[in-house]
Design a protein around this motif. Structure first.
Motif, mmCIF file in Angstrom:
data_model
loop_
_atom_site.group_PDB
_atom_site.id
_atom_site.type_symbol
_atom_site.label_atom_id
_atom_site.label_comp_id
_atom_site.label_asym_id
_atom_site.label_seq_id
_atom_site.Cartn_x
_atom_site.Cartn_y
_atom_site.Cartn_z
ATOM 1 N N GLY A 47 24.764 62.108 -75.123
ATOM 2 C CA GLY A 47 23.770 62.219 -74.065
ATOM 3 C C GLY A 47 24.441 62.285 -72.704
ATOM 4 O O GLY A 47 24.149 63.119 -71.871
ATOM 5 N N GLY A 48 25.392 61.403 -72.475
ATOM 6 C CA GLY A 48 26.149 61.416 -71.240
ATOM 7 C C GLY A 48 27.536 61.962 -71.519
ATOM 8 O O GLY A 48 27.981 62.021 -72.644
ATOM 9 N N SER A 49 28.197 62.380 -70.481
ATOM 10 C CA SER A 49 29.533 62.932 -70.699
ATOM 11 C C SER A 49 30.562 61.812 -70.751
ATOM 12 O O SER A 49 30.373 60.745 -70.178
ATOM 13 C CB SER A 49 29.892 63.915 -69.582
ATOM 14 N N LEU A 50 31.634 62.057 -71.463
ATOM 15 C CA LEU A 50 32.718 61.089 -71.538
ATOM 16 C C LEU A 50 33.670 61.382 -70.389
ATOM 17 O O LEU A 50 34.688 62.035 -70.563
ATOM 18 C CB LEU A 50 33.441 61.201 -72.888
ATOM 19 N N GLY A 51 33.328 60.881 -69.230
ATOM 20 C CA GLY A 51 34.126 61.133 -68.042
ATOM 21 C C GLY A 51 34.868 59.899 -67.589
ATOM 22 O O GLY A 51 34.845 58.846 -68.241
ATOM 23 N N ARG A 52 35.510 60.041 -66.464
ATOM 24 C CA ARG A 52 36.337 58.968 -65.917
ATOM 25 C C ARG A 52 35.530 57.671 -65.731
ATOM 26 O O ARG A 52 36.007 56.588 -66.081
ATOM 27 C CB ARG A 52 36.927 59.425 -64.587
ATOM 28 N N ALA A 78 36.771 50.199 -70.125
ATOM 29 C CA ALA A 78 37.994 49.405 -69.932
ATOM 30 C C ALA A 78 37.650 48.069 -69.281
ATOM 31 O O ALA A 78 38.163 47.022 -69.688
ATOM 32 C CB ALA A 78 38.997 50.174 -69.080
ATOM 33 N N GLY A 79 36.780 48.088 -68.289
ATOM 34 C CA GLY A 79 36.363 46.847 -67.640
ATOM 35 C C GLY A 79 35.677 45.910 -68.614
ATOM 36 O O GLY A 79 35.930 44.702 -68.622
ATOM 37 N N SER A 80 34.837 46.483 -69.467
ATOM 38 C CA SER A 80 34.141 45.688 -70.478
ATOM 39 C C SER A 80 35.134 45.050 -71.451
ATOM 40 O O SER A 80 35.033 43.868 -71.770
ATOM 41 C CB SER A 80 33.163 46.582 -71.235
ATOM 42 N N PHE A 81 36.093 45.836 -71.909
ATOM 43 C CA PHE A 81 37.100 45.314 -72.836
ATOM 44 C C PHE A 81 37.936 44.223 -72.177
ATOM 45 O O PHE A 81 38.228 43.193 -72.786
ATOM 46 C CB PHE A 81 38.020 46.427 -73.327
ATOM 47 N N TRP A 94 41.978 52.522 -68.350
ATOM 48 C CA TRP A 94 40.985 53.528 -68.726
ATOM 49 C C TRP A 94 41.659 54.773 -69.284
ATOM 50 O O TRP A 94 41.090 55.457 -70.135
ATOM 51 C CB TRP A 94 40.055 53.857 -67.559
ATOM 52 N N THR A 95 42.876 55.070 -68.854
ATOM 53 C CA THR A 95 43.584 56.253 -69.353
ATOM 54 C C THR A 95 43.955 56.093 -70.830
ATOM 55 O O THR A 95 44.020 57.082 -71.563
ATOM 56 C CB THR A 95 44.841 56.537 -68.522
ATOM 57 N N GLU A 96 44.190 54.858 -71.270
ATOM 58 C CA GLU A 96 44.496 54.604 -72.681
ATOM 59 C C GLU A 96 43.255 54.834 -73.545
ATOM 60 O O GLU A 96 43.347 55.372 -74.653
ATOM 61 C CB GLU A 96 45.023 53.181 -72.859
ATOM 62 N N ILE A 97 42.099 54.444 -73.021
ATOM 63 C CA ILE A 97 40.848 54.673 -73.729
ATOM 64 C C ILE A 97 40.546 56.170 -73.779
ATOM 65 O O ILE A 97 40.166 56.702 -74.823
ATOM 66 C CB ILE A 97 39.693 53.898 -73.060
ATOM 67 N N PHE A 122 32.894 56.642 -67.341
ATOM 68 C CA PHE A 122 32.623 56.066 -68.663
ATOM 69 C C PHE A 122 33.828 55.263 -69.151
ATOM 70 O O PHE A 122 33.691 54.125 -69.595
ATOM 71 C CB PHE A 122 32.282 57.183 -69.657
ATOM 72 N N TYR A 123 35.020 55.861 -69.065
ATOM 73 C CA TYR A 123 36.239 55.198 -69.530
ATOM 74 C C TYR A 123 36.550 53.962 -68.687
ATOM 75 O O TYR A 123 36.986 52.944 -69.218
ATOM 76 C CB TYR A 123 37.430 56.156 -69.494
#
Length: 104
Positions: free
Chosen positions: A32-37, A44-47, A61-64, A39-40
């Motif tokens: 539904g949404g794009s997997l953009g910066r 990453a913040g959540s993790f 976020w770059t690793e994700i 999103f990542y």
């Protein structure tokens, strides 16, 4: 010549099982949404705030993003045109019964 001093930062050792499960679930969901910066970065913040990451190196976020790109490249994608194959050649309405099925 002097050697460079070692970094005190721990090297990224991987994702936890819970993080991998969450990313796989997100990968299977409709896009539904794009997997953009953004999103990542949110992921990453959540993790990094989760209790499962305590005592472990932070996730960038770059690793994700890299994980998702690798998974998307490894999984075969079926084009949308192949998903919408008509049931028969001459059907114009769904309720029509006089049409000839494909492959007959």
């Amino acid at each position: 010549m002097d050697r460079l001093r070692p970094r005190n930062r721990a090297v990224f050792s991987g994702f936890t099982n819970a993080e991998i499960e969450k990313m796989e679930k997100l990968l299977r969901e409709p896009k539904g949404g794009s997997l953009g910066r953004e999103f990542y970065q949110k992921l990453a913040g959540s993790f990094n705030r989760s209790s499962g990451r305590a005592g472990k190196p932070i996730v960038k976020w770059t690793e994700i993003e890299s994980w998702f790109q690798t998974r998307l490249q490894d999984s075969p994608q079926v084009p949308n045109s192949e998903l919408m194959v008509p049931k028969c050649l001459e059907c114009k309405e769904e309720g029509e019964t006089s049409c000839m099925p494909l492959g007959s």
